[in-house]
Design a protein around this motif. Structure first.
Motif, PDB file in Angstrom:
ATOM      1  N   SER A 163      25.762  83.784  26.010  1.00  0.00           N
ATOM      2  CA  SER A 163      26.743  83.827  27.102  1.00  0.00           C
ATOM      3  C   SER A 163      28.224  83.584  26.449  1.00  0.00           C
ATOM      4  O   SER A 163      29.061  84.110  26.665  1.00  0.00           O
ATOM      5  N   ASP A 164      28.115  82.524  25.554  1.00  0.00           N
ATOM      6  CA  ASP A 164      29.187  82.234  24.915  1.00  0.00           C
ATOM      7  C   ASP A 164      29.866  83.514  23.860  1.00  0.00           C
ATOM      8  O   ASP A 164      31.206  83.652  23.866  1.00  0.00           O
ATOM      9  N   GLN A 165      28.883  83.898  23.360  1.00  0.00           N
ATOM     10  CA  GLN A 165      29.147  85.071  22.155  1.00  0.00           C
ATOM     11  C   GLN A 165      29.670  86.250  22.822  1.00  0.00           C
ATOM     12  O   GLN A 165      30.712  86.892  22.644  1.00  0.00           O
ATOM     13  N   LYS A 166      29.052  86.505  24.150  1.00  0.00           N
ATOM     14  CA  LYS A 166      29.291  87.724  24.934  1.00  0.00           C
ATOM     15  C   LYS A 166      30.848  87.339  25.647  1.00  0.00           C
ATOM     16  O   LYS A 166      31.436  88.412  25.506  1.00  0.00           O
ATOM     17  N   ALA A 167      31.161  86.242  26.041  1.00  0.00           N
ATOM     18  CA  ALA A 167      32.380  86.072  26.742  1.00  0.00           C
ATOM     19  C   ALA A 167      33.374  86.213  25.624  1.00  0.00           C
ATOM     20  O   ALA A 167      34.576  86.507  25.761  1.00  0.00           O
ATOM     21  N   SER A 168      33.327  85.897  24.339  1.00  0.00           N
ATOM     22  CA  SER A 168      34.410  85.792  23.051  1.00  0.00           C
ATOM     23  C   SER A 168      34.512  87.420  22.752  1.00  0.00           C
ATOM     24  O   SER A 168      35.468  87.804  22.261  1.00  0.00           O
ATOM     25  N   MET A 169      33.334  88.192  22.594  1.00  0.00           N
ATOM     26  CA  MET A 169      33.322  89.394  21.903  1.00  0.00           C
ATOM     27  C   MET A 169      33.056  90.475  22.796  1.00  0.00           C
ATOM     28  O   MET A 169      33.308  91.625  22.143  1.00  0.00           O
ATOM     29  N   CYS A 170      32.544  90.499  23.869  1.00  0.00           N
ATOM     30  CA  CYS A 170      32.075  91.691  24.662  1.00  0.00           C
ATOM     31  C   CYS A 170      32.390  91.461  26.227  1.00  0.00           C
ATOM     32  O   CYS A 170      31.717  91.207  26.996  1.00  0.00           O
ATOM     33  N   PRO A 171      33.835  91.426  26.656  1.00  0.00           N
ATOM     34  CA  PRO A 171      34.125  90.991  27.979  1.00  0.00           C
ATOM     35  C   PRO A 171      33.724  92.054  28.902  1.00  0.00           C
ATOM     36  O   PRO A 171      33.415  93.330  28.810  1.00  0.00           O
TER      37      PRO A 171
END
Length: 171
Positions: A163-171
């Motif tokens: 979820s952290d990666q998604k929030a930073s790279m895939c809004p």
């Protein structure tokens, strides 16, 4: 009827011979034009296939080096030189755009309510937050001044992110 004298037939033979020569010349010219057109078409197909192969190789290179487990940033746009015949001279230049995240879906059972996914990648924050299945579009544009090749190839890639990666790279 009186048979024509040999002297009066000499001109007709010349005319018939010239007509036959013109017809043979037209057939040879048409054959040459058709064969050269076919050769150009086959050459263009070869350039197109080489360009697609170069674009696919560049995309695979971007995927292999940038989409490793636990990646933290979206890979930047880059230009890749490709020598298809291994002669030491760059044959194609491929401009690979920065990959774009076009879709994300929460992985069922990856959040706090369910068990951790068996395909959990290193670097994830654990079982407390959900993982996301993300879909990326990688675009490669091939140009070659020699052959005049100019084409674009798109490749889709599915990557599981925290979820952290998604929030930073895939809004």
């Amino acid at each position: 009827m009186k048979p024509a004298s040999p002297r009066s037939q000499k001109g007709v033979t010349l005319i018939v011979g010239l007509i036959m020569l013109v017809l043979i010349t037209l057939m040879v010219t048409t054959s040459f034009t058709l064969s050269s057109t076919s050769l150009k078409a086959v050459g263009n197909m070869q350039f197109r296939n080489e360009s697609i192969a170069a674009a696919n190789k560049a995309i695979e290179q971007v995927i292999g080096t940038n989409f490793a487990a636990g990646f933290a940033n979206v890979p930047p746009a880059q230009s890749i030189a490709f020598d298809i015949n291994n002669d030491g001279v760059t044959d194609y230049t491929i401009a690979v755009a920065a990959p774009a995240c076009i879709q994300s879906t929460e992985v069922a059972g990856s959040g706090s309510e369910g068990a951790c996914s068996s395909a959990t990648l290193e670097g994830f924050s654990g079982c407390g937050s959900p993982n996301y299945s993300t879909l990326w579009d990688i675009q490669a544009k091939v140009t070659d001044a020699v052959s005049g090749t100019d084409l674009e190839v798109h490749q889709g890639l599915r990557v599981e992110l925290s979820s952290d990666q998604k929030a930073s790279m895939c809004p």
